[in-house]
Design a protein around this motif. Structure first.
Motif, PDB file in Angstrom:
ATOM      1  N   UNK A 130       0.869  -1.166   0.000  1.00 37.74           N
ATOM      2  CA  UNK A 130       0.000   0.000   0.000  1.00 37.74           C
ATOM      3  C   UNK A 130       0.910   1.221   0.000  1.00 37.74           C
ATOM      4  N   UNK A 131       0.403   2.331  -0.527  1.00 34.19           N
ATOM      5  CA  UNK A 131       1.227   3.534  -0.679  1.00 34.19           C
ATOM      6  C   UNK A 131       0.483   4.746  -0.142  1.00 34.19           C
TER       7      UNK A 131
ATOM      8  N   UNK B 124       2.964  11.527  -7.594  1.00 30.74           N
ATOM      9  CA  UNK B 124       3.813  10.403  -8.007  1.00 30.74           C
ATOM     10  C   UNK B 124       3.089   9.089  -7.768  1.00 30.74           C
ATOM     11  N   UNK B 125       2.471   8.950  -6.598  1.00 28.52           N
ATOM     12  CA  UNK B 125       1.773   7.710  -6.255  1.00 28.52           C
ATOM     13  C   UNK B 125       0.622   7.424  -7.211  1.00 28.52           C
ATOM     14  N   UNK B 126      -0.053   8.471  -7.661  1.00 31.99           N
ATOM     15  CA  UNK B 126      -1.171   8.296  -8.596  1.00 31.99           C
ATOM     16  C   UNK B 126      -0.687   7.666  -9.902  1.00 31.99           C
TER      17      UNK B 126
ATOM     18  N   UNK C  39      -0.030  -2.622  -6.351  1.00 27.61           N
ATOM     19  CA  UNK C  39      -0.525  -1.621  -5.403  1.00 27.61           C
ATOM     20  C   UNK C  39      -1.791  -2.142  -4.742  1.00 27.61           C
ATOM     21  N   UNK C  40      -1.742  -2.324  -3.429  1.00 25.48           N
ATOM     22  CA  UNK C  40      -2.893  -2.872  -2.719  1.00 25.48           C
ATOM     23  C   UNK C  40      -3.920  -1.798  -2.375  1.00 25.48           C
TER      24      UNK C  40
ATOM     25  N   UNK D 156      -7.686   0.469  -7.731  1.00 27.01           N
ATOM     26  CA  UNK D 156      -7.387   0.029  -6.365  1.00 27.01           C
ATOM     27  C   UNK D 156      -8.142   0.923  -5.382  1.00 27.01           C
ATOM     28  N   UNK D 157      -8.563   0.387  -4.238  1.00 25.58           N
ATOM     29  CA  UNK D 157      -9.255   1.207  -3.232  1.00 25.58           C
ATOM     30  C   UNK D 157      -8.392   2.399  -2.822  1.00 25.58           C
ATOM     31  N   UNK D 158      -8.992   3.585  -2.828  1.00 32.10           N
ATOM     32  CA  UNK D 158      -8.238   4.826  -2.613  1.00 32.10           C
ATOM     33  C   UNK D 158      -8.899   5.680  -1.545  1.00 32.10           C
TER      34      UNK D 158
END
Length: 262
Positions: A91-92, A101-103, A113-114, A204-206
């Motif tokens: 996860x991030x 960046x993460x997006x 990516x969890x 992914x769940x955000x």
């Protein structure tokens, strides 16, 4: 927390590590920051995760090569950093620039990516704000007064800032090539791809977390992210500005751990 170093694409990268869980959590800081920005929440997260917190290439105590610090460059860095450490799934959490960046990373690496947590992410706002201008000036002309003013403005209500945060920032920005990397990043972000393209393909769940008082990237921009990401939740933290994990770490941890199911 342990301070460790790893070679990433030929560059020496410094990172903090804590915890021993089989579940991983990577924290990505914002423009001009370093891993220490997360130090108030790392101990809480490390009870449930193995936490990895890099100094992004170009920042902190990581190498600062002469190159174009574009968004794609940072995304490739994250990918190579995870590969170098053998991290297959994680996860991030990304803050500000780290959120942007993460997006892009999550959009292109959804199998690894969890879950994704975005804290006042950059990418939607196209103009500057007085608080952001003050921060940029403090980075380019670092001294105690300019840094204290910038960090105080970033809280949204001129809170008193811990002197250690100020002095650490000033010291880092005086390191060789630090200003070059900072300015190159600012210029690179101006030419970054349209973020909506990435938001619309994230599955992914955000969770999007935003400080109610954020004067750097105002909370009104949250709608852009929440509407575009398919599986997205939103939480506004009251009484805090651009870095809720610094200003109210317990409230931030509670919200994030609830989302992560811990």
């Amino acid at each position: 927390m342990q301070e460790e170093f790893v070679s990433v694409d030929g560059n020496k990268i410094r990172y903090l590590k804590a915890g021993s869980s089989k579940n991983n959590l990577v924290l990505i800081h914002g423009l001009g920051a370093s891993a220490e920005r997360w130090e108030r929440v790392i101990p809480h997260f490390s009870k449930h995760f193995t936490v990895y917190v890099p100094d992004l290439i170009g920042f902190g105590l990581s190498d600062k090569p002469y190159t174009d610090y574009t968004l794609d460059f940072f995304v490739q860095f994250v990918r190579s950093f995870l590969n170098a450490l053998g991290i297959k799934k994680t996860s991030i959490i990304g803050s500000s620039l780290g959120g942007q960046i993460a997006i892009e990373y999550a959009a292109n690496n959804q199998e690894t990516t969890e879950r994704l947590i975005l804290v006042s992410p950059a990418g939607a706002m196209k103009q500057s704000t007085p608080a952001l201008d003050a921060y940029i000036m403090a980075a380019l002309y670092p001294d105690h007064t300019s840094a204290e003013n910038a960090f105080s403005l970033m809280t949204g209500n001129n809170k008193k800032i811990d002197s250690g945060i100020i002095e650490s920032f000033v010291t880092r920005m005086k390191l060789p090539n630090a200003k070059f990397a900072f300015l190159s990043t600012v210029l690179g972000l101006k030419n970054a791809p349209e973020i909506t393209t990435y938001l619309q393909i994230i599955s992914v769940p955000t969770l999007v977390v935003w400080g109610q008082l954020d004067p750097v990237i105002p909370v009104t921009y949250a709608e852009h992210f929440v509407k575009q990401i398919k599986d997205c939740r939103f939480y506004q933290l009251e009484g805090v500005g651009h870095t809720p994990y610094v200003e109210d770490p317990q409230a931030f941890v509670d919200v994030v751990l609830d989302f992560l199911g811990k």
